[in-house]
Design a protein around this motif. Sequence first.
Motif, short mmCIF file in Angstrom:
data_model
loop_
_atom_site.label_atom_id
_atom_site.label_comp_id
_atom_site.label_asym_id
_atom_site.label_seq_id
_atom_site.Cartn_x
_atom_site.Cartn_y
_atom_site.Cartn_z
N UNK A 1 -14.76 -10.37 4.46
CA UNK A 1 -13.88 -10.41 3.30
C UNK A 1 -12.82 -9.31 3.46
N UNK A 2 -11.53 -9.66 3.30
CA UNK A 2 -10.48 -8.65 3.48
C UNK A 2 -10.65 -7.41 2.61
N UNK A 3 -11.42 -7.52 1.53
CA UNK A 3 -11.65 -6.36 0.69
C UNK A 3 -12.73 -5.45 1.27
N UNK A 4 -13.49 -5.95 2.23
CA UNK A 4 -14.53 -5.15 2.89
C UNK A 4 -14.09 -4.62 4.25
N UNK A 5 -13.09 -5.27 4.82
CA UNK A 5 -12.67 -4.95 6.18
C UNK A 5 -11.47 -3.99 6.13
N UNK A 6 -11.69 -2.79 6.66
CA UNK A 6 -10.67 -1.75 6.63
C UNK A 6 -9.94 -1.71 7.96
N UNK A 7 -8.65 -1.38 7.90
CA UNK A 7 -7.78 -1.48 9.07
C UNK A 7 -6.96 -0.21 9.23
N UNK A 8 -6.94 0.29 10.47
CA UNK A 8 -6.08 1.41 10.79
C UNK A 8 -5.00 0.90 11.75
N UNK A 9 -3.79 0.67 11.26
CA UNK A 9 -2.74 0.10 12.12
C UNK A 9 -2.24 1.06 13.19
#
Length: 238
Positions: free
Chosen positions: A101-109
């Motif tokens: 779920x995009x609300x659970x998956x964190x991203x460091x660009x």
Amino acid sequence: MDLDPQLAALGPLGGFFVLRTGVPPRGPLPTLAQAYTAPQISTRKEVYADSVTFRIEKVAESIQAPEARVAVSVAHQALAARLWSVSLGAAALYGQVPDLDPRLLHWDPDSAAPDDLWLSEVRPLPVEAIGEIVRAGHLKPLAAALRSRHRVSTGLLWGNAGSALAGAVRQLDGWARANGRAEVGHRARALAAELLAHPDLSATLDPVTFRRRTCCLYYRVPGGGLCGDCCFTRPPEH
């Protein structure tokens, strides 16, 4: 085999398949849900305020992209490959997939695989959910975010998604053969066939050769050449 809290079985598959869990050592990161909906901010310094634009500008600088849509395509395919690899790898090895779920998956660009993605909570889902998890949950809102900022075609983006999925299958199949795990390769190929039958993806690849039907524009990168599954046999003239 049930999913473990660290998704440790994905480690041997390679960096694109690894998914970190918990909170990164440097602290919390924004979620992909926030990345897909953030308003565009013009300054490169706003790494987390508009992470999509930041990533594209970072890629553009790294590959010396001659135009923005080339960097958009390269950045998009890389993230699509990460999402397919994690979910397909888990499905083939565990028989379950983590809820991405995009609300659970964190991203460091500002980071490369595998430190670009962190999952805050491991929630197992059946393998049948993989299409909704990746295609509907990520690829559609990601495409919408990119197209709201840049002149890039829907066909190119879905072509990237199909190519990224096929690439993940090839990697899994190669690992399975090298490690005497034929059942892993079989599951990956069967799942990919079902995923590629969806209308969003069914026209992206040639069903026999698995060459893509749209170009990702990588040939326009200085020294880039053609990808292995390119629809062209020689680089088009600009």
